[in-house]
Write an enzyme that holds these catalytic residues in place. Sequence first.
Site, mmCIF file in Angstrom:
data_model
loop_
_atom_site.group_PDB
_atom_site.id
_atom_site.type_symbol
_atom_site.label_atom_id
_atom_site.label_comp_id
_atom_site.label_asym_id
_atom_site.label_seq_id
_atom_site.Cartn_x
_atom_site.Cartn_y
_atom_site.Cartn_z
ATOM 1 N N ASP A 1 0.858 -1.180 0.000
ATOM 2 C CA ASP A 1 0.000 0.000 0.000
ATOM 3 C C ASP A 1 0.899 1.236 0.000
ATOM 4 O OD1 ASP A 1 0.894 0.306 2.627
ATOM 5 O OD2 ASP A 1 -1.101 0.224 3.519
ATOM 6 N N THR B 1 2.324 -1.986 8.955
ATOM 7 C CA THR B 1 2.724 -2.972 9.975
ATOM 8 C C THR B 1 2.823 -4.386 9.424
ATOM 9 O OG1 THR B 1 0.437 -3.432 10.597
ATOM 10 C CG2 THR B 1 1.589 -1.659 11.819
ATOM 11 N N HIS C 1 4.258 -31.216 10.054
ATOM 12 C CA HIS C 1 3.973 -29.978 9.333
ATOM 13 C C HIS C 1 3.019 -30.243 8.164
ATOM 14 C CE1 HIS C 1 6.902 -28.225 11.902
ATOM 15 N NE2 HIS C 1 7.909 -28.891 11.361
ATOM 16 N N HIS D 1 8.052 -24.740 8.352
ATOM 17 C CA HIS D 1 6.949 -25.363 9.083
ATOM 18 C C HIS D 1 5.585 -25.181 8.428
ATOM 19 C CE1 HIS D 1 9.275 -25.339 13.171
ATOM 20 N NE2 HIS D 1 9.985 -25.838 12.172
ATOM 21 N N ASN D 2 5.361 -24.026 7.801
ATOM 22 C CA ASN D 2 4.028 -23.702 7.276
ATOM 23 C C ASN D 2 3.947 -23.707 5.757
ATOM 24 O OD1 ASN D 2 4.486 -21.284 9.709
ATOM 25 N ND2 ASN D 2 3.089 -22.969 10.049
ATOM 26 N N CYS E 1 2.905 -3.431 4.117
ATOM 27 C CA CYS E 1 2.088 -2.262 4.451
ATOM 28 C C CYS E 1 2.745 -1.616 5.664
ATOM 29 C CB CYS E 1 0.616 -2.624 4.675
ATOM 30 S SG CYS E 1 0.225 -3.600 6.134
#
Length: 148
Positions: free
Chosen positions: A8, A67, A134, A98-99, A65
């Site tokens: 953004d 944060t 995982h 892991h993800n 963005c």
Amino acid sequence: MKVAIGCDHGAYSYKEEIKAMLKEEGYEVEDCGTYSTESCDYPDYAYAVAQKIVNKEADRGILICGTGIGISIAANKVKGIRCGLCADSTMARLTREHNDANILAMGQRTMGIEVCKDTVNTFLTTDFSHGPRHERRIQKIKEIEDKQ
């Protein structure tokens, strides 16, 4: 590797620096906007990058963005997206291992540019571990998505 990147207005300068770094390192980069510091809405760019991933038009995505919170929330609404909000390279490594995160989110107001660059490099060079626990957890995430 092809990387889709978006931001953004609050993260335009970081996007431009990271985009330049990625091109210098030999990545193919697709800039999904925004293209200025004029006020805009981060969900539009989260969706644009997420669509590149789910449509297999890019291998990984980067979103920035103020944060990283809002843009990561928006990206994670897209089925098939696992967007990790990371504040450093350790988080980036772990979200990949892991993800199997396919999008990295960061915040320009909360991180220095050099930390962001290091985080991006770690995210793009770390593979998913394929550990059974995982894979099981990612499958459960997919099952939740399918229930919606």
